[in-house]
Design a protein around this motif. Sequence first.
Motif, PDB file in Angstrom:
ATOM      1  N   UNK A 107       0.822  -1.218   0.000  1.00  8.54           N
ATOM      2  CA  UNK A 107       0.000   0.000   0.000  1.00  8.54           C
ATOM      3  C   UNK A 107       0.856   1.268   0.000  1.00  8.54           C
ATOM      4  N   UNK A 108       1.892   1.269   0.838  1.00 11.46           N
ATOM      5  CA  UNK A 108       2.795   2.432   0.900  1.00 11.46           C
ATOM      6  C   UNK A 108       3.536   2.632  -0.423  1.00 11.46           C
ATOM      7  N   UNK A 109       3.975   1.518  -0.977  1.00 12.73           N
ATOM      8  CA  UNK A 109       4.753   1.578  -2.212  1.00 12.73           C
ATOM      9  C   UNK A 109       3.886   2.073  -3.379  1.00 12.73           C
ATOM     10  N   UNK A 110       2.671   1.575  -3.420  1.00 16.54           N
ATOM     11  CA  UNK A 110       1.717   1.968  -4.456  1.00 16.54           C
ATOM     12  C   UNK A 110       1.474   3.481  -4.383  1.00 16.54           C
ATOM     13  N   UNK A 111       1.252   3.943  -3.171  1.00 17.52           N
ATOM     14  CA  UNK A 111       0.979   5.361  -2.951  1.00 17.52           C
ATOM     15  C   UNK A 111       2.177   6.220  -3.374  1.00 17.52           C
ATOM     16  N   UNK A 112       3.344   5.773  -2.993  1.00 20.34           N
ATOM     17  CA  UNK A 112       4.555   6.511  -3.360  1.00 20.34           C
ATOM     18  C   UNK A 112       4.716   6.571  -4.884  1.00 20.34           C
ATOM     19  N   UNK A 113       4.597   5.423  -5.528  1.00 27.38           N
ATOM     20  CA  UNK A 113       4.777   5.371  -6.985  1.00 27.38           C
ATOM     21  C   UNK A 113       3.783   6.280  -7.695  1.00 27.38           C
ATOM     22  N   UNK A 114       2.554   6.304  -7.181  1.00 28.80           N
ATOM     23  CA  UNK A 114       1.530   7.122  -7.819  1.00 28.80           C
ATOM     24  C   UNK A 114       1.792   8.621  -7.686  1.00 28.80           C
ATOM     25  N   UNK A 115       2.604   8.983  -6.710  1.00 34.54           N
ATOM     26  CA  UNK A 115       2.960  10.402  -6.563  1.00 34.54           C
ATOM     27  C   UNK A 115       3.959  10.848  -7.630  1.00 34.54           C
ATOM     28  N   UNK A 116       4.726   9.879  -8.128  1.00 38.40           N
ATOM     29  CA  UNK A 116       5.775  10.237  -9.076  1.00 38.40           C
ATOM     30  C   UNK A 116       5.498   9.801 -10.519  1.00 38.40           C
ATOM     31  N   UNK A 117       4.700   8.734 -10.653  1.00 34.31           N
ATOM     32  CA  UNK A 117       4.509   8.145 -11.984  1.00 34.31           C
ATOM     33  C   UNK A 117       3.050   7.758 -12.225  1.00 34.31           C
ATOM     34  N   UNK A 118       2.769   7.273 -13.425  1.00 32.97           N
ATOM     35  CA  UNK A 118       1.412   6.848 -13.760  1.00 32.97           C
ATOM     36  C   UNK A 118       1.304   5.326 -13.692  1.00 32.97           C
ATOM     37  N   UNK A 119       0.270   4.883 -13.060  1.00 37.79           N
ATOM     38  CA  UNK A 119       0.059   3.446 -12.890  1.00 37.79           C
ATOM     39  C   UNK A 119      -0.394   2.839 -14.201  1.00 37.79           C
ATOM     40  N   UNK A 120       0.210   1.697 -14.585  1.00 38.19           N
ATOM     41  CA  UNK A 120      -0.313   1.044 -15.784  1.00 38.19           C
ATOM     42  C   UNK A 120      -0.781  -0.383 -15.556  1.00 38.19           C
ATOM     43  N   UNK A 121      -0.243  -1.048 -14.578  1.00 39.33           N
ATOM     44  CA  UNK A 121      -0.677  -2.430 -14.325  1.00 39.33           C
ATOM     45  C   UNK A 121      -0.109  -2.862 -12.979  1.00 39.33           C
ATOM     46  N   UNK A 122      -0.947  -3.453 -12.160  1.00 42.73           N
ATOM     47  CA  UNK A 122      -0.457  -4.055 -10.925  1.00 42.73           C
ATOM     48  C   UNK A 122       0.661  -3.247 -10.254  1.00 42.73           C
ATOM     49  N   UNK A 123       1.878  -3.706 -10.368  1.00 41.85           N
ATOM     50  CA  UNK A 123       3.000  -3.025  -9.724  1.00 41.85           C
ATOM     51  C   UNK A 123       3.879  -2.325 -10.752  1.00 41.85           C
ATOM     52  N   UNK A 124       3.281  -1.930 -11.865  1.00 41.90           N
ATOM     53  CA  UNK A 124       4.039  -1.300 -12.954  1.00 41.90           C
ATOM     54  C   UNK A 124       3.596   0.147 -13.178  1.00 41.90           C
ATOM     55  N   UNK A 125       4.568   1.032 -13.237  1.00 47.16           N
ATOM     56  CA  UNK A 125       4.310   2.457 -13.412  1.00 47.16           C
ATOM     57  C   UNK A 125       5.193   3.005 -14.516  1.00 47.16           C
ATOM     58  N   UNK A 126       4.759   4.099 -15.104  1.00 40.55           N
ATOM     59  CA  UNK A 126       5.586   4.716 -16.135  1.00 40.55           C
ATOM     60  C   UNK A 126       5.394   6.219 -16.086  1.00 40.55           C
ATOM     61  N   UNK A 127       6.303   6.932 -16.710  1.00 44.04           N
ATOM     62  CA  UNK A 127       6.109   8.368 -16.795  1.00 44.04           C
ATOM     63  C   UNK A 127       7.370   9.147 -17.058  1.00 44.04           C
ATOM     64  N   UNK A 128       7.160  10.401 -17.358  1.00 40.78           N
ATOM     65  CA  UNK A 128       8.234  11.350 -17.582  1.00 40.78           C
ATOM     66  C   UNK A 128       8.629  11.887 -16.202  1.00 40.78           C
ATOM     67  N   UNK A 129       9.898  11.938 -15.937  1.00 43.95           N
ATOM     68  CA  UNK A 129      10.362  12.383 -14.621  1.00 43.95           C
ATOM     69  C   UNK A 129      11.744  13.019 -14.759  1.00 43.95           C
ATOM     70  N   UNK A 130      12.024  13.999 -13.938  1.00 37.17           N
ATOM     71  CA  UNK A 130      13.367  14.601 -13.987  1.00 37.17           C
ATOM     72  C   UNK A 130      14.331  13.728 -13.185  1.00 37.17           C
TER      73      UNK A 130
END
Lengths: 87, 87
Positions: B15-38
């Motif tokens: 839950x913590x990890x999901x929340x953290x990832x969503x602050x920085x990236x876009x969720x695409x599947x289960x535990x997979x995120x993607x996005x543009x980031x500096x």
Amino acid sequence: MYVIAVYDVGQKRVAKMLKLCRRYLNWIQNSVFEGEITEARLEEFKFRASQIMDEDDDSLIIFKTRQEKWLDKEIVGHERQNLGNFL
Amino acid sequence: MYVIAVYDVGQKRVAKMLKLCRRYLNWIQNSVFEGEITEARLEEFKFRASQIMDEDDDSLIIFKTRQEKWLDKEIVGHERQNLGNFL
């Protein structure tokens, strides 16, 4: 080309999917695989995956890049790659 | 830069990890995120992830590419991306 494949399938289909992915790519983490693959082999892999998958519930995401050097991989935490050989 | 992040963490830390990832990236599947980031935001993200993770058991893999156009994404099966907005 170089691909990363990540699957998300129902528990009942995990073993089959894992086995299939390992025939085409290298396991790096949980449901994540990577490797060099030809276009033809990739098409074959996707076709076989679609035969295992439940199209309403399961998904398989494939990221493709023409050259591996365009993609950097970094691992934070525990490196599980070596374990892959024993599964 | 454009990144794909995939985590594999113990159930208690999901839950913590999901929340953290969503602050920085876009969720695409289960535990997979993607996005543009500096680079700076990515460093911050990795630092925060390492604070959540159990370094013996958990892992976070980050694939980085300088340009999103170097990476093609293909989804076989069920597209879950839209669901991400409601989680």
